[in-house]
Design an enzyme around this catalytic site. Structure first.
Site, PDB file in Angstrom:
ATOM      1  N   ASP A 266     -11.370   2.924   4.165  1.00  0.00           N
ATOM      2  CA  ASP A 266     -11.865   1.555   3.998  1.00  0.00           C
ATOM      3  C   ASP A 266     -13.385   1.485   3.861  1.00  0.00           C
ATOM      4  OD1 ASP A 266      -9.898  -0.552   4.078  1.00  0.00           O
ATOM      5  OD2 ASP A 266      -9.437  -0.004   6.145  1.00  0.00           O
TER       6      ASP A 266
ATOM      7  N   GLN B 129      -4.919  -1.404   9.572  1.00  0.00           N
ATOM      8  CA  GLN B 129      -4.891  -2.747   8.987  1.00  0.00           C
ATOM      9  C   GLN B 129      -5.501  -3.762   9.965  1.00  0.00           C
ATOM     10  OE1 GLN B 129      -3.915  -3.396   5.835  1.00  0.00           O
ATOM     11  NE2 GLN B 129      -4.303  -5.586   6.014  1.00  0.00           N
TER      12      GLN B 129
ATOM     13  N   LYS C 105       0.844  -1.204   0.000  1.00  0.00           N
ATOM     14  CA  LYS C 105       0.000   0.000   0.000  1.00  0.00           C
ATOM     15  C   LYS C 105       0.878   1.252   0.000  1.00  0.00           C
ATOM     16  CE  LYS C 105      -3.932  -2.274   2.183  1.00  0.00           C
ATOM     17  NZ  LYS C 105      -4.636  -2.690   3.405  1.00  0.00           N
TER      18      LYS C 105
HETATM   19  N1  GUN Z   1      -7.348  -6.712   6.202  1.00  0.00           N
HETATM   20  C1  GUN Z   1      -7.680  -7.453   5.116  1.00  0.00           C
HETATM   21  N2  GUN Z   1      -8.289  -6.687   4.176  1.00  0.00           N
HETATM   22  C2  GUN Z   1      -8.339  -5.432   4.691  1.00  0.00           C
HETATM   23  C3  GUN Z   1      -8.843  -4.200   4.188  1.00  0.00           C
HETATM   24  O1  GUN Z   1      -9.390  -4.096   3.080  1.00  0.00           O
HETATM   25  N3  GUN Z   1      -8.693  -3.130   5.020  1.00  0.00           N
HETATM   26  C4  GUN Z   1      -8.127  -3.219   6.255  1.00  0.00           C
HETATM   27  N4  GUN Z   1      -8.052  -2.116   6.999  1.00  0.00           N
HETATM   28  N5  GUN Z   1      -7.656  -4.352   6.749  1.00  0.00           N
HETATM   29  C5  GUN Z   1      -7.757  -5.446   5.964  1.00  0.00           C
END
Ligand code: GUN
Length: 289
Positions: free
Chosen positions: A121, A98, A54
């Site tokens: 998100d 995350q 990311k």
């Molecule tokens: N863990 C797995 N997929 C995601 C996601 O799309 N966003 C976040 N914040 N954590 C994750």
């Protein structure tokens, strides 16, 4: 029949290029760039890889990118205070914590602490509500958003008369995916691990979306001939002394029955990060207007 293999990697690259070009224009006009803060608590190996990617891709698209790595023992109060500081910063437009979090942290309280305007998100209850109400101008969870863009490209934005089945009912993928499919006017079933006769339910699907985290769960006889299959799973399996990534769908068997299918890797995975960048840029625009 052999399915079209949907190239999520190329599609995602296209989205990232479009975002990068918009970011360049905005920067040239205003001197501002989108800012994305990603918080990783602890050192879960899969989360480490996602968070690193990311950061790399946000920087490559011209964003201000901050990755904040926190010790797994951090207290909830400390994490909430950090989120407050990011909520107050005008150079940060998107905040992502995350998941999963260590068990001593309450993920719902943490998600609620992120300002809904910076919830890149789309996990905050206010944004979840907007999704189910079919509103506009709010962040949509990145993985389902990526799936919906693929459907728009390969099927169209109107799924009237289509049966869509989602296997997996998580807050991150299954539930928001169901909402998006309903917005596109599909007839939607969301299954969980206790759904009776799961193969039979899957066989009804014109569009099958699988997000269970169970390697090769979906076999060829679960597929309606000509169905479109989107595989969200990323599972590491070992074959003798080698390990490799596979999806929740038995790709080799299913590809001869579906009309289109996403591979793993190179399908939905790259779309998720591309959509994260798109969401951050949208958040910046909405905050500045
Ligand atoms: N863990 C797995 N997929 C995601 C996601 O799309 N966003 C976040 N914040 N954590 C994750």
């Amino acid at each position: 029949m052999s399915a079209k293999i949907i190239d999520g990697k190329a599609f995602a690259a296209h989205i990232r290029e479009a975002v990068a070009s918009e970011v360049k224009d905005i920067f040239n006009k205003t001197g501002k760039r989108p800012g994305l803060a990603v918080i990783l608590v602890g050192n879960d190996p899969a989360s480490e890889v996602y968070v690193k990617n990311k950061g790399i891709q946000a920087e490559a698209a011209g964003f201000l990118s901050e990755t904040i790595r926190l010790d797994s023992n951090i207290s909830q109060a400390e994490l909430l205070s950090l989120i407050d500081q990011l909520n107050d910063r005008s150079d940060i437009h998107g905040i992502l914590v995350q998941l999963p979090l260590p068990t001593h942290l309450d993920k719902d309280i943490v998600i609620n602490a992120i300002s809904p305007e910076k919830d890149v998100d789309g996990f905050h209850p206010l944004n979840v509500g907007k999704l189910w109400l079919g509103e506009d101008k709010f962040p949509i969870p990145c993985t389902p958003l990526g799936c919906s863009l693929i459907l728009k490209e390969y099927v169209g934005s109107n799924l009237e008369g289509k049966i869509a089945v989602v296997i997996g009912a998580s807050n991150i993928v299954g539930k928001p995916m169901g909402a998006l499919l309903m917005k596109m006017r599909a007839t939607v079933t969301i299954c969980n691990s206790k759904t009776p006769n799961l193969p039979e339910v899957a066989r009804q699907a014109d569009i099958l979306i699988v997000a269970t985290g169970r390697a090769h769960l979906v076999k060829s006889d679960w597929i309606k001939p000509g169905a479109i299959v989107l595989d969200v799973g990323i599972n590491r399996i070992t074959d003798g002394d080698k390990s490799r990534l596979v999806g929740d769908v038995d790709f080799e068997a299913v590809k001869d029955k579906a009309s289109a299918i996403t591979p793993v890797p190179g399908g939905i995975g790259p779309m998720t990060i591309a959509c994260l960048l798109r969401n951050t840029l949208d958040l910046m625009r909405w905050q500045e207007n």
